[in-house]
Design a protein around this motif. Structure first.
Motif, PDB file in Angstrom:
ATOM      1  N   ASP A  41       0.823  -1.209   0.000  1.00 15.94           N
ATOM      2  CA  ASP A  41       0.000   0.000   0.000  1.00 15.94           C
ATOM      3  C   ASP A  41       0.863   1.267   0.000  1.00 15.94           C
ATOM      4  O   ASP A  41       0.483   2.284  -0.582  1.00 15.94           O
ATOM      5  CB  ASP A  41      -0.953  -0.016   1.209  1.00 15.94           C
ATOM      6  N   THR A  42       2.030   1.206   0.637  1.00 13.28           N
ATOM      7  CA  THR A  42       2.962   2.344   0.607  1.00 13.28           C
ATOM      8  C   THR A  42       3.273   2.696  -0.854  1.00 13.28           C
ATOM      9  O   THR A  42       3.306   3.869  -1.234  1.00 13.28           O
ATOM     10  CB  THR A  42       4.268   1.987   1.356  1.00 13.28           C
ATOM     11  N   LEU A  43       3.453   1.649  -1.668  1.00 14.21           N
ATOM     12  CA  LEU A  43       3.728   1.864  -3.092  1.00 14.21           C
ATOM     13  C   LEU A  43       2.484   2.289  -3.862  1.00 14.21           C
ATOM     14  O   LEU A  43       2.571   3.003  -4.853  1.00 14.21           O
ATOM     15  CB  LEU A  43       4.340   0.597  -3.694  1.00 14.21           C
ATOM     16  N   ASN A  44       1.303   1.870  -3.386  1.00 14.00           N
ATOM     17  CA  ASN A  44       0.061   2.324  -4.026  1.00 14.00           C
ATOM     18  C   ASN A  44      -0.066   3.844  -3.969  1.00 14.00           C
ATOM     19  O   ASN A  44      -0.467   4.486  -4.931  1.00 14.00           O
ATOM     20  CB  ASN A  44      -1.162   1.711  -3.337  1.00 14.00           C
ATOM     21  N   TYR A  45       0.233   4.418  -2.802  1.00 10.15           N
ATOM     22  CA  TYR A  45       0.101   5.881  -2.679  1.00 10.15           C
ATOM     23  C   TYR A  45       1.159   6.585  -3.512  1.00 10.15           C
ATOM     24  O   TYR A  45       0.917   7.671  -4.057  1.00 10.15           O
ATOM     25  CB  TYR A  45       0.133   6.312  -1.204  1.00 10.15           C
ATOM     26  N   LEU A  46       2.336   5.963  -3.640  1.00 10.11           N
ATOM     27  CA  LEU A  46       3.359   6.521  -4.526  1.00 10.11           C
ATOM     28  C   LEU A  46       2.816   6.581  -5.958  1.00 10.11           C
ATOM     29  O   LEU A  46       2.997   7.587  -6.659  1.00 10.11           O
ATOM     30  CB  LEU A  46       4.618   5.651  -4.470  1.00 10.11           C
ATOM     31  N   GLU A  47       2.126   5.528  -6.359  1.00 13.37           N
ATOM     32  CA  GLU A  47       1.512   5.501  -7.692  1.00 13.37           C
ATOM     33  C   GLU A  47       0.445   6.603  -7.815  1.00 13.37           C
ATOM     34  O   GLU A  47       0.346   7.270  -8.850  1.00 13.37           O
ATOM     35  CB  GLU A  47       0.913   4.103  -7.960  1.00 13.37           C
ATOM     36  N   ASP A  48      -0.320   6.825  -6.754  1.00  7.42           N
ATOM     37  CA  ASP A  48      -1.322   7.903  -6.797  1.00  7.42           C
ATOM     38  C   ASP A  48      -0.647   9.270  -6.935  1.00  7.42           C
ATOM     39  O   ASP A  48      -1.172  10.171  -7.588  1.00  7.42           O
ATOM     40  CB  ASP A  48      -2.198   7.870  -5.535  1.00  7.42           C
ATOM     41  N   TYR A  49       0.508   9.415  -6.290  1.00  6.05           N
ATOM     42  CA  TYR A  49       1.255  10.680  -6.420  1.00  6.05           C
ATOM     43  C   TYR A  49       1.764  10.857  -7.840  1.00  6.05           C
ATOM     44  O   TYR A  49       1.748  11.954  -8.388  1.00  6.05           O
ATOM     45  CB  TYR A  49       2.427  10.714  -5.431  1.00  6.05           C
ATOM     46  N   ARG A  50       2.250   9.745  -8.429  1.00  6.42           N
ATOM     47  CA  ARG A  50       2.666   9.806  -9.829  1.00  6.42           C
ATOM     48  C   ARG A  50       1.498  10.316 -10.681  1.00  6.42           C
ATOM     49  O   ARG A  50       1.675  11.170 -11.550  1.00  6.42           O
ATOM     50  CB  ARG A  50       3.104   8.425 -10.319  1.00  6.42           C
ATOM     51  N   ALA A  51       0.301   9.785 -10.399  1.00  7.14           N
ATOM     52  CA  ALA A  51      -0.873  10.182 -11.179  1.00  7.14           C
ATOM     53  C   ALA A  51      -1.183  11.667 -11.005  1.00  7.14           C
ATOM     54  O   ALA A  51      -1.487  12.369 -11.974  1.00  7.14           O
ATOM     55  CB  ALA A  51      -2.077   9.328 -10.789  1.00  7.14           C
ATOM     56  N   VAL A  52      -1.123  12.179  -9.777  1.00 11.69           N
ATOM     57  CA  VAL A  52      -1.360  13.613  -9.554  1.00 11.69           C
ATOM     58  C   VAL A  52      -0.374  14.412 -10.399  1.00 11.69           C
ATOM     59  O   VAL A  52      -0.750  15.344 -11.124  1.00 11.69           O
ATOM     60  CB  VAL A  52      -1.162  14.005  -8.063  1.00 11.69           C
ATOM     61  N   SER A  53       0.890  14.039 -10.333  1.00 12.28           N
ATOM     62  CA  SER A  53       1.915  14.813 -11.016  1.00 12.28           C
ATOM     63  C   SER A  53       1.817  14.661 -12.532  1.00 12.28           C
ATOM     64  O   SER A  53       1.765  15.656 -13.256  1.00 12.28           O
ATOM     65  CB  SER A  53       3.289  14.375 -10.514  1.00 12.28           C
ATOM     66  N   GLU A  54       1.757  13.433 -13.002  1.00 13.16           N
ATOM     67  CA  GLU A  54       1.820  13.210 -14.451  1.00 13.16           C
ATOM     68  C   GLU A  54       0.467  13.362 -15.141  1.00 13.16           C
ATOM     69  O   GLU A  54       0.365  14.032 -16.161  1.00 13.16           O
ATOM     70  CB  GLU A  54       2.401  11.814 -14.733  1.00 13.16           C
ATOM     71  N   ASP A  55      -0.572  12.730 -14.595  1.00 13.92           N
ATOM     72  CA  ASP A  55      -1.862  12.701 -15.298  1.00 13.92           C
ATOM     73  C   ASP A  55      -2.658  13.981 -15.096  1.00 13.92           C
ATOM     74  O   ASP A  55      -3.450  14.374 -15.956  1.00 13.92           O
ATOM     75  CB  ASP A  55      -2.696  11.500 -14.841  1.00 13.92           C
ATOM     76  N   LEU A  56      -2.478  14.629 -13.935  1.00 14.17           N
ATOM     77  CA  LEU A  56      -3.220  15.867 -13.682  1.00 14.17           C
ATOM     78  C   LEU A  56      -2.394  17.085 -14.117  1.00 14.17           C
ATOM     79  O   LEU A  56      -2.842  17.904 -14.903  1.00 14.17           O
ATOM     80  CB  LEU A  56      -3.583  15.972 -12.195  1.00 14.17           C
ATOM     81  N   LEU A  57      -1.167  17.198 -13.589  1.00 15.91           N
ATOM     82  CA  LEU A  57      -0.368  18.408 -13.799  1.00 15.91           C
ATOM     83  C   LEU A  57       0.580  18.308 -14.996  1.00 15.91           C
ATOM     84  O   LEU A  57       1.253  19.282 -15.328  1.00 15.91           O
ATOM     85  CB  LEU A  57       0.438  18.716 -12.535  1.00 15.91           C
ATOM     86  N   ALA A  58       0.645  17.134 -15.624  1.00 15.61           N
ATOM     87  CA  ALA A  58       1.524  16.911 -16.785  1.00 15.61           C
ATOM     88  C   ALA A  58       2.996  17.134 -16.450  1.00 15.61           C
ATOM     89  O   ALA A  58       3.772  17.569 -17.293  1.00 15.61           O
ATOM     90  CB  ALA A  58       1.082  17.767 -17.970  1.00 15.61           C
TER      91      ALA A  58
END
Lengths: 481, 481
Positions: free
Chosen positions: A178-195
């Protein structure tokens, strides 16, 4: 805005000439934030808060799917809580602000620099059985790190906004996963939302969170060649549980220590987006992160005013799913408005004048390329949608290319120092010893280990770039914010 | 939850026998909030935060329509800012917490007890022209009032969550009108969302906000006969503008002082809902304020488990617009689950067992009346929708009847004291002098003026209930939280 004319309002330096000055001008003039009359502090202005709201909405949806619930914990932390986890206390002590206690007790209260201690005190009372696990709680709140003297807008400030998640699990495996799951969610915020493209990995011993077993992070490279840490997710192991007496009765009816993680991102995310996409005209908001994706500017002449405004309002309605807004302010000419919304980074601008009304068309301008296009009104919605998607993709691709170009390997330590000087993200074999890392930092005027990529394994027998002893990890070094 | 069995989990006192004890049991056992290990503080737990989120979403939509934007201002306020508006400084001084300053300066920083001063400092720099007005900004944040010693969950705590709006206008008329608009929005939060009826009006000189020209408020009556102030909207006049040097160049190209208001509601709103609707089984969430309006509890026997779970999941999907959730936890029997969700106040419960699957039906239980009904699956969505609407209406109507019954008029001061003892909301003619109000308070063990109704004009020549001098307003008095 009326206090400034078009000339003084624009950005007065080029991004490539002086990025720090360019950056603070963009943040201030686009009205994302402003310096506070309190040392080290800033205010998040409405235009910046809108982007923060996008980040909150996007991330809340992600963690809801993982079973995380939001809550709000007290901002005051008794001094005795800090002392319970030793590494944590030592790590945060210089940063803590204390409240003058007016009560009849000698107890001191900290203003939270992070909330592991106060939350774990609650958890020690709330958790009894394996049925209470996993427990997954997040909070959006303000944080105080008093040691900051000079505010770097969004990047470093005495008070800032963030979210912090705190979870408790029965097993080590579940916790790590799950620690890595939240890292993946952070990747999504940065890459998928903010590009903003990032690399994901592990922090070295020296750079990890005080009290954590492992710290994972996402890391971005800014156009000036400095790395920026954007989010961290810590596997805390059982240290805090031990310190705070969190135990649970397991399925075997015996008492156990649970496993914990914590994870956070802050409004620094906004700063990374500003630096990554902005240009000499100002801010460029990634379309997915822009609440208002379209601005409509009517070109008004007295005799055709009524028709143009009518059409502009129709278009505002037609584009409501993009939260298009009509700039119908009087006392500003269209050119002034074009400059303002370019400075403020609205992804798409629609211009409409009397001739356009006649031809049932508008002019559409895309913020990143500033390309102008004539679009028939009937095609507009589809065209805007496609343009926003293409712009999101294109901003990300451009930044991704830059990130890849910054990642280099080196032959030896001399070459390493050279590449660090050239502001690259330099890949080396590294022993991962704290002393060695400190030597590197002092000999390179500040390069630090940024990340150990998760999928890059060290070759057997590889030697450390600096000390030549056996290397432990493949590590990326860079100068950073 | 597993640490307690059904018996100890329930509320152990009756609401009408001991409301304070009943109230804190409901808040704690329904897991809305918990006491913190810091004097006067509490934590807002996930179940409580969900309701707070409903309030935020509802109110954000209201103020967005009025052109208000959200932002975030620093929580630290330099001491010198407080001193600028004298009444304000005196009013808040005992409540302020100060931060130990580790910098090389003697400056002291307060933790915001409210943000007029820090925000007005920004406004003095941001506002230049009539084109910058109206300026309407709101923030959701934490607030500190250090004088609180004992935490009354949601009602009074050293730290709490609230929103504070701060607007600036060109004209007095516009300012007054908008001050009342936010009061109307507060009425909507209380009545339309939480089903808590309120009366709207003006505060007396003694009860108004420190530094305000006028304070408007919404006021509710709790079932124990105590009044509860739920929201205030202050017309600040020009006092703060003067103190902080906020001026603008008007349409006449001359310099002017603007007009201001500020307005706030806090998580106290949640406490009012708990007290108003709860019963001896626990919390009742007004349907409009419940994010999860429906819980589905499957009745599981081993041999029919598969069919029942399949049907339960179908129903969860069918009722997704009500954010229905399936309680599929193992290790708890259905009776235990019924009790838990009644305690936690979920508006509608759906029970589904093997016989129901066979007959393509469910049992629906409505939280306020606990009435059970058999509903065919095909009618369920419509039925749930109607039930939620009826429940919202019925909770409000019941509370409204109680409010009306508590409002009484009196013949003389002796009668007044009698009615105050009976915990009524007592209407009197009142001189509105601070001294007279203080006398009344001491002679009635704490009755205070609650509100001056906006549409109730004083009769010419009417005398004050206490001092017999000329009365100024028709005022409602009551004991309060």
């Amino acid at each position: 805005m009326a206090k400034q004319n078009t000339k003084t309002m624009g950005i007065t330096v080029k991004k490539e000439d002086d990025m720090p000055e360019w950056y603070s001008q963009v943040v201030l003039k686009a009205e994302l934030a402003d310096y506070a009359p309190i040392k080290g502090c800033m205010v998040l202005r409405p235009h910046g808060y809108d982007i923060w709201q996008s980040i909150m909405d996007f991330f809340n949806a992600k963690i809801k799917k993982r079973g995380v619930k939001n809550a709000y914990f007290p901002m005051f932390i008794p001094e005795k809580f800090f002392e319970k986890e030793k590494e944590h206390a030592e790590g945060f002590n210089p940063e803590v602000a204390w409240v003058e206690n007016k009560d009849d007790s000698s107890e001191r209260f900290a203003i939270r620099p992070t909330s592991e201690t106060i939350i774990d005190d609650f958890y020690s009372r709330w958790i009894r059985s394996w049925r209470d696990l996993p427990l997954k709680i997040n909070q959006w709140c303000n944080i105080c790190r008093w040691e900051v003297q000079d505010c770097k807008l969004f990047l470093r400030s005495r008070e800032f906004l963030w979210q912090e998640g705190h979870c408790v699990y029965e097993t080590e495996e579940e916790c790590e996963e799950d620690t890595l799951n939240y890292l993946e969610d952070y990747r999504a915020v940065s890459e998928d939302l903010l590009a903003v493209p990032v690399i994901l990995g592990l922090k070295t011993e020296k750079e990890k969170f005080a009290g954590a077993k492992k710290t994972f992070a996402i890391e971005a490279m800014m156009p000036d060649g400095k790395a920026l840490q954007l989010g961290t997710s810590h596997n805390l192991g059982q240290g805090f549980a031990k310190a705070f007496g969190i135990t649970y009765i397991g399925r075997d009816e015996k008492k156990h220590l649970p496993w914990q993680n914590s994870w956070g991102i802050s409004w620094r995310m906004i700063g990374s987006m500003v630096m990554t996409h902005g240009d000499d005209k100002g801010l460029i908001i990634a379309p997915n992160a822009a609440p208002n994706k379209v601005v409509i500017v009517p070109i008004i002449f007295e005799k055709s005013k009524k028709e143009v405004m009518k059409k502009a309002k129709e278009i505002e309605k037609q584009l409501s799913e993009f939260e298009a807004f009509l700039d119908d302010r009087e006392g500003y000419n269209p050119g002034w408005k074009f400059n303002e919304w370019e400075l403020k980074g609205i992804p798409v601008r629609i211009e409409i004048g009397p001739k356009d009304v006649e031809s049932d068309q508008v002019i559409m301008v895309r913020r990143d390329t500033l390309k102008k296009e004539i679009v028939k009104t009937k095609d507009l919605k589809k065209k805007v949608d496609a343009t926003l998607k293409d712009m999101q993709k294109s901003l990300f691709a451009k930044a991704k290319t830059r990130l890849k170009e910054s990642m280099v390997t080196v032959k030896d330590y001399k070459d390493f120092k050279e590449k660090i000087k050239q502001k690259k993200l330099v890949k080396v074999n590294f022993c991962a010893e704290v002393e060695c890392e400190e030597l590197i930092k002092s000999e390179t005027e500040g390069a630090t280990s940024r990340i150990i990529l998760l999928d890059e394994k060290i070759k057997k027998g590889a030697k450390c770039i600096k000390c030549n002893k056996l290397a432990k990890h493949v590590v990326y070094f860079a100068k950073s914010y």
